[in-house]
Design a protein around this motif. Structure first.
Motif, PDB file in Angstrom:
ATOM      1  N   TRP A 247      49.004  60.362  28.711  1.00  0.00           N
ATOM      2  CA  TRP A 247      47.971  60.978  28.003  1.00  0.00           C
ATOM      3  C   TRP A 247      47.647  61.098  26.654  1.00  0.00           C
ATOM      4  O   TRP A 247      46.384  61.157  26.197  1.00  0.00           O
ATOM      5  CB  TRP A 247      47.280  62.195  29.019  1.00  0.00           C
ATOM      6  CG  TRP A 247      47.481  61.779  30.505  1.00  0.00           C
ATOM      7  CD1 TRP A 247      48.323  62.478  31.508  1.00  0.00           C
ATOM      8  CD2 TRP A 247      46.332  61.789  31.414  1.00  0.00           C
ATOM      9  NE1 TRP A 247      47.718  61.856  32.954  1.00  0.00           N
ATOM     10  CE2 TRP A 247      46.326  61.315  32.578  1.00  0.00           C
ATOM     11  CE3 TRP A 247      45.088  60.691  30.769  1.00  0.00           C
ATOM     12  CZ2 TRP A 247      46.392  60.548  33.548  1.00  0.00           C
ATOM     13  CZ3 TRP A 247      44.220  60.576  31.503  1.00  0.00           C
ATOM     14  CH2 TRP A 247      44.210  59.738  32.833  1.00  0.00           C
ATOM     15  N   ASN A 248      48.480  61.935  26.464  1.00  0.00           N
ATOM     16  CA  ASN A 248      47.926  61.642  24.925  1.00  0.00           C
ATOM     17  C   ASN A 248      47.866  60.403  24.207  1.00  0.00           C
ATOM     18  O   ASN A 248      46.768  60.028  23.335  1.00  0.00           O
ATOM     19  CB  ASN A 248      49.277  62.248  24.082  1.00  0.00           C
ATOM     20  CG  ASN A 248      49.418  63.555  24.155  1.00  0.00           C
ATOM     21  OD1 ASN A 248      48.666  64.346  24.019  1.00  0.00           O
ATOM     22  ND2 ASN A 248      50.888  64.128  23.785  1.00  0.00           N
ATOM     23  N   ALA A 249      48.200  59.783  24.410  1.00  0.00           N
ATOM     24  CA  ALA A 249      48.314  57.796  24.256  1.00  0.00           C
ATOM     25  C   ALA A 249      47.091  57.469  24.644  1.00  0.00           C
ATOM     26  O   ALA A 249      46.088  56.610  24.050  1.00  0.00           O
ATOM     27  CB  ALA A 249      49.137  56.983  24.736  1.00  0.00           C
ATOM     28  N   ARG A 250      46.343  57.828  25.547  1.00  0.00           N
ATOM     29  CA  ARG A 250      45.085  57.443  26.100  1.00  0.00           C
ATOM     30  C   ARG A 250      44.033  58.042  25.413  1.00  0.00           C
ATOM     31  O   ARG A 250      42.813  57.504  25.262  1.00  0.00           O
ATOM     32  CB  ARG A 250      44.836  57.774  28.030  1.00  0.00           C
ATOM     33  CG  ARG A 250      45.930  57.073  28.944  1.00  0.00           C
ATOM     34  CD  ARG A 250      45.428  55.301  28.460  1.00  0.00           C
ATOM     35  NE  ARG A 250      44.317  55.566  29.914  1.00  0.00           N
ATOM     36  CZ  ARG A 250      44.477  53.631  29.624  1.00  0.00           C
ATOM     37  NH1 ARG A 250      45.035  53.352  28.596  1.00  0.00           N
ATOM     38  NH2 ARG A 250      42.891  53.629  30.057  1.00  0.00           N
ATOM     39  N   ARG A 251      44.092  59.311  25.179  1.00  0.00           N
ATOM     40  CA  ARG A 251      43.536  60.346  24.413  1.00  0.00           C
ATOM     41  C   ARG A 251      43.208  59.275  23.280  1.00  0.00           C
ATOM     42  O   ARG A 251      42.298  59.370  22.435  1.00  0.00           O
ATOM     43  CB  ARG A 251      43.811  61.701  23.762  1.00  0.00           C
ATOM     44  CG  ARG A 251      42.903  61.695  23.140  1.00  0.00           C
ATOM     45  CD  ARG A 251      41.545  62.355  23.775  1.00  0.00           C
ATOM     46  NE  ARG A 251      40.431  63.376  22.711  1.00  0.00           N
ATOM     47  CZ  ARG A 251      39.248  62.565  22.096  1.00  0.00           C
ATOM     48  NH1 ARG A 251      39.484  61.091  22.041  1.00  0.00           N
ATOM     49  NH2 ARG A 251      38.558  63.536  21.180  1.00  0.00           N
ATOM     50  N   GLU A 252      44.446  59.372  22.628  1.00  0.00           N
ATOM     51  CA  GLU A 252      44.238  58.942  21.273  1.00  0.00           C
ATOM     52  C   GLU A 252      43.810  57.515  20.918  1.00  0.00           C
ATOM     53  O   GLU A 252      43.043  56.933  20.304  1.00  0.00           O
ATOM     54  CB  GLU A 252      45.730  58.024  20.596  1.00  0.00           C
ATOM     55  CG  GLU A 252      46.101  57.936  19.287  1.00  0.00           C
ATOM     56  CD  GLU A 252      47.700  57.070  18.480  1.00  0.00           C
ATOM     57  OE1 GLU A 252      47.583  56.860  18.225  1.00  0.00           O
ATOM     58  OE2 GLU A 252      48.147  58.530  19.038  1.00  0.00           O
ATOM     59  N   ASN A 253      44.763  56.197  22.263  1.00  0.00           N
ATOM     60  CA  ASN A 253      43.323  54.982  21.910  1.00  0.00           C
ATOM     61  C   ASN A 253      42.195  54.908  22.752  1.00  0.00           C
ATOM     62  O   ASN A 253      40.726  54.099  23.013  1.00  0.00           O
ATOM     63  CB  ASN A 253      44.276  53.644  22.435  1.00  0.00           C
ATOM     64  CG  ASN A 253      44.387  53.626  24.155  1.00  0.00           C
ATOM     65  OD1 ASN A 253      43.822  54.963  25.108  1.00  0.00           O
ATOM     66  ND2 ASN A 253      46.024  53.384  23.918  1.00  0.00           N
ATOM     67  N   ALA A 254      41.108  55.940  23.202  1.00  0.00           N
ATOM     68  CA  ALA A 254      39.977  56.115  23.928  1.00  0.00           C
ATOM     69  C   ALA A 254      38.517  55.838  22.784  1.00  0.00           C
ATOM     70  O   ALA A 254      39.142  56.006  21.569  1.00  0.00           O
ATOM     71  CB  ALA A 254      39.868  57.750  24.327  1.00  0.00           C
ATOM     72  N   GLU A 255      38.123  55.102  23.470  1.00  0.00           N
ATOM     73  CA  GLU A 255      36.817  54.675  22.610  1.00  0.00           C
ATOM     74  C   GLU A 255      36.273  54.688  23.589  1.00  0.00           C
ATOM     75  O   GLU A 255      35.517  54.236  25.023  1.00  0.00           O
ATOM     76  CB  GLU A 255      36.485  53.753  22.868  1.00  0.00           C
ATOM     77  CG  GLU A 255      37.392  52.752  21.788  1.00  0.00           C
ATOM     78  CD  GLU A 255      37.484  50.966  21.964  1.00  0.00           C
ATOM     79  OE1 GLU A 255      36.574  50.474  21.658  1.00  0.00           O
ATOM     80  OE2 GLU A 255      38.772  50.606  22.329  1.00  0.00           O
ATOM     81  N   LEU A 256      35.206  56.597  23.207  1.00  0.00           N
ATOM     82  CA  LEU A 256      33.963  57.022  23.759  1.00  0.00           C
ATOM     83  C   LEU A 256      33.026  56.415  23.927  1.00  0.00           C
ATOM     84  O   LEU A 256      32.503  55.380  22.532  1.00  0.00           O
ATOM     85  CB  LEU A 256      32.658  58.493  23.775  1.00  0.00           C
ATOM     86  CG  LEU A 256      32.311  58.905  24.186  1.00  0.00           C
ATOM     87  CD1 LEU A 256      32.182  59.770  25.707  1.00  0.00           C
ATOM     88  CD2 LEU A 256      31.633  60.148  22.986  1.00  0.00           C
ATOM     89  N   SER A 257      32.085  55.955  25.063  1.00  0.00           N
ATOM     90  CA  SER A 257      31.267  54.350  25.102  1.00  0.00           C
ATOM     91  C   SER A 257      29.555  55.041  26.158  1.00  0.00           C
ATOM     92  O   SER A 257      29.725  54.958  27.119  1.00  0.00           O
ATOM     93  CB  SER A 257      31.395  53.207  25.626  1.00  0.00           C
ATOM     94  OG  SER A 257      30.544  52.188  25.164  1.00  0.00           O
TER      95      SER A 257
END
Length: 160
Positions: A71-81
């Motif tokens: 989940w930290n990896a998913r948060r780190e590369n999350a792109e809010l659109s």
């Protein structure tokens, strides 16, 4: 070596062999709700990890740590659109109502992979249906698995 030590070693290997959760190779586009859900999951896992450490529960520590890394990896590369409310074509985050030739209607919101839940009308942006819908407008046809769907309505606010 005594059997007791062998079991402990086997147990240690089982914990070490839990493996990592696979991370998708697709862009990690997220809606505002999707980003909030990721952050809530991280907070919950941090609390779980603290409890597991207090209990010295090595198996739970390993499992929760693995999930926390994911989940930290998913948060780190999350792109809010956030879709443009004035868009005339289907984009990520939009809700789209479609109908086939038999009059069967579906309503989908196009969301990130971690947020997708078809039973609740949310499909991943990397799904065949979403890919077929992207860039199309009301009245256009999208073909998935040989079946044509007409776009009846679309909204940027996530509700149709």
């Amino acid at each position: 070596m005594s059997r007791a030590f062998t079991r402990e070693d086997e147990s240690d290997n089982a914990i070490a062999d839990i493996g990592e959760r696979p991370v998708s190779q697709h862009r990690n586009l997220v809606t505002e709700k999707g980003l909030a859900a990721i952050e809530a999951e991280i907070a919950a896992l941090r609390a779980d990890l603290a409890r597991a450490e207090a209990e010295s529960n090595r198996e739970k520590i390993a499992l929760v740590s693995r999930d926390l890394r994911y989940w930290n990896a998913r948060r780190e590369n999350a792109e809010l659109s956030v879709p443009d409310p004035d868009s005339t074509v289907v984009r990520f985050g939009m809700s789209v109502t479609i109908e086939d030739d038999d009059g069967h209607k579906n309503r989908w919101q196009i969301v990130g992979e971690d947020e997708a839940d078809a039973a609740h009308g949310k499909i991943s942006h990397s799904s065949p249906m979403a890919i077929a819908l992207f860039g199309k407008s009301v009245g256009d046809l999208a073909t998935v698995n040989g079946k044509e769907w007409e776009i009846l309505e679309m909204k940027a606010n996530g509700t149709v």
